[in-house]
Design a protein around this motif. Structure first.
Motif, short mmCIF file in Angstrom:
data_model
loop_
_atom_site.label_atom_id
_atom_site.label_comp_id
_atom_site.label_asym_id
_atom_site.label_seq_id
_atom_site.Cartn_x
_atom_site.Cartn_y
_atom_site.Cartn_z
N ALA A 241 9.18 -29.04 -21.19
CA ALA A 241 8.96 -28.97 -22.64
C ALA A 241 8.39 -30.30 -23.15
N ALA A 242 8.92 -31.40 -22.65
CA ALA A 242 8.42 -32.72 -23.05
C ALA A 242 6.95 -32.87 -22.63
N SER A 243 6.63 -32.43 -21.44
CA SER A 243 5.24 -32.50 -20.97
C SER A 243 4.32 -31.68 -21.87
N GLN A 244 4.77 -30.50 -22.25
CA GLN A 244 3.95 -29.66 -23.12
C GLN A 244 3.73 -30.33 -24.47
N PHE A 245 4.79 -30.94 -25.01
CA PHE A 245 4.65 -31.67 -26.27
C PHE A 245 3.68 -32.84 -26.11
N ALA A 246 3.86 -33.63 -25.05
CA ALA A 246 2.99 -34.78 -24.82
C ALA A 246 1.53 -34.35 -24.69
N LEU A 247 1.29 -33.26 -24.00
CA LEU A 247 -0.08 -32.76 -23.86
C LEU A 247 -0.63 -32.23 -25.18
N ALA A 248 0.21 -31.58 -25.98
CA ALA A 248 -0.23 -31.03 -27.27
C ALA A 248 -0.67 -32.14 -28.22
N VAL A 249 -0.05 -33.31 -28.12
CA VAL A 249 -0.44 -34.44 -28.96
C VAL A 249 -1.93 -34.74 -28.75
N TYR A 250 -2.39 -34.63 -27.51
CA TYR A 250 -3.79 -34.91 -27.21
C TYR A 250 -4.69 -33.71 -27.50
N SER A 251 -4.26 -32.52 -27.14
CA SER A 251 -5.13 -31.36 -27.27
C SER A 251 -5.23 -30.82 -28.69
N ASP A 252 -4.19 -31.02 -29.50
CA ASP A 252 -4.16 -30.39 -30.81
C ASP A 252 -4.28 -31.35 -31.99
N SER A 253 -4.39 -32.64 -31.72
CA SER A 253 -4.48 -33.59 -32.83
C SER A 253 -5.78 -33.42 -33.60
N THR A 254 -5.67 -33.51 -34.91
CA THR A 254 -6.84 -33.45 -35.78
C THR A 254 -7.22 -34.84 -36.29
N LEU A 255 -6.47 -35.85 -35.89
CA LEU A 255 -6.75 -37.21 -36.33
C LEU A 255 -8.03 -37.72 -35.68
N GLY A 256 -8.73 -38.61 -36.37
CA GLY A 256 -9.92 -39.21 -35.82
C GLY A 256 -9.59 -40.05 -34.59
N LEU A 257 -10.54 -40.19 -33.69
CA LEU A 257 -10.31 -40.90 -32.43
C LEU A 257 -9.85 -42.34 -32.66
N ARG A 258 -10.46 -43.05 -33.59
CA ARG A 258 -10.11 -44.47 -33.78
C ARG A 258 -8.69 -44.63 -34.31
N GLU A 259 -8.29 -43.84 -35.29
CA GLU A 259 -6.92 -44.00 -35.79
C GLU A 259 -5.91 -43.51 -34.75
N PHE A 260 -6.25 -42.44 -34.03
CA PHE A 260 -5.39 -41.92 -32.97
C PHE A 260 -5.16 -43.01 -31.91
N GLU A 261 -6.24 -43.62 -31.46
CA GLU A 261 -6.15 -44.64 -30.42
C GLU A 261 -5.50 -45.93 -30.93
N ALA A 262 -5.73 -46.29 -32.18
CA ALA A 262 -5.08 -47.49 -32.73
C ALA A 262 -3.57 -47.32 -32.72
N ALA A 263 -3.09 -46.16 -33.14
CA ALA A 263 -1.65 -45.90 -33.15
C ALA A 263 -1.12 -45.81 -31.73
N ARG A 264 -1.81 -45.08 -30.88
CA ARG A 264 -1.35 -44.90 -29.50
C ARG A 264 -1.30 -46.22 -28.74
N LEU A 265 -2.34 -47.02 -28.87
CA LEU A 265 -2.39 -48.30 -28.17
C LEU A 265 -1.36 -49.29 -28.71
N ARG A 266 -1.10 -49.26 -30.01
CA ARG A 266 -0.09 -50.19 -30.54
C ARG A 266 1.29 -49.85 -29.98
N ILE A 267 1.60 -48.56 -29.89
CA ILE A 267 2.86 -48.14 -29.27
C ILE A 267 2.87 -48.56 -27.80
#
Length: 165
Positions: free
Chosen positions: A26-52
């Motif tokens: 279930a965790a894997s499915q959630f983690a994958l959905a974050v990438y496949s279903d996000s509607t956020l722009g690439l730059r803001e998505f990557e800024a948040a992801r990389l900061r974490i």
């Protein structure tokens, strides 16, 4: 690595998929959905992801670059994320994504009205919820990989130092 993985087994697949299959799958499915279903722009998505990733210290997550329609952020983007307060490479949405990631991970009790006023000026409520769910995924799962040492056995070629996978 902290977890004993049977010889010849992929550590990520073993830990995430077999050790606790009800939760891990279930965790894997959630983690994958974050990438496949996000509607956020690439730059803001990557800024948040990389900061974490930077806060978690996860080597794999810091090396990873999300690709959308053949596009990735520029090579210097990670350095700009680390300097999100001072960089001139970010628009306000991207800067807020990095700021929110940092505050979410390190100081979530102090997300005050001033912050939310700025955030909701540039993000819809739906986008804020989506970004928050992404942050939760990256924070939790990146830390899981880091604390068990999975990030050192599941790294991209730039961290392999000549090892073969």
């Amino acid at each position: 690595m902290i977890i004993d993985v049977p010889e010849g087994r992929d550590p990520i697949e073993y830990v995430w998929g077999e050790m606790v299959p009800g939760i891990g799958v279930a965790a894997s499915q959630f983690a994958l959905a974050v990438y496949s279903d996000s509607t956020l722009g690439l730059r803001e998505f990557e800024a948040a992801r990389l900061r974490i990733a930077q806060i978690n210290g996860c080597l794999f997550c810091q090396d990873w670059r999300t690709e959308r329609d053949g596009a990735k952020v520029e090579a210097e983007f990670a350095d700009a994320v680390a300097d999100w307060r001072g960089t001139d490479r970010f628009d306000e949405r991207t800067r807020l994504a990095a700021e929110y990631a940092e505050r979410y991970a390190l100081d979530h009790h102090n997300l005050d009205d001033e912050f939310w006023s700025r955030m909701l000026t540039h993000y819809t409520q739906r986008e804020a919820v989506e970004l928050t769910m992404c942050l939760g995924s990256w924070l939790g799962f990146g830390r899981l990989n880091r604390v068990f040492g999975l990030d050192t056995v599941c790294v991209l070629p730039s961290h392999m130092g000549g090892r073969q996978s």
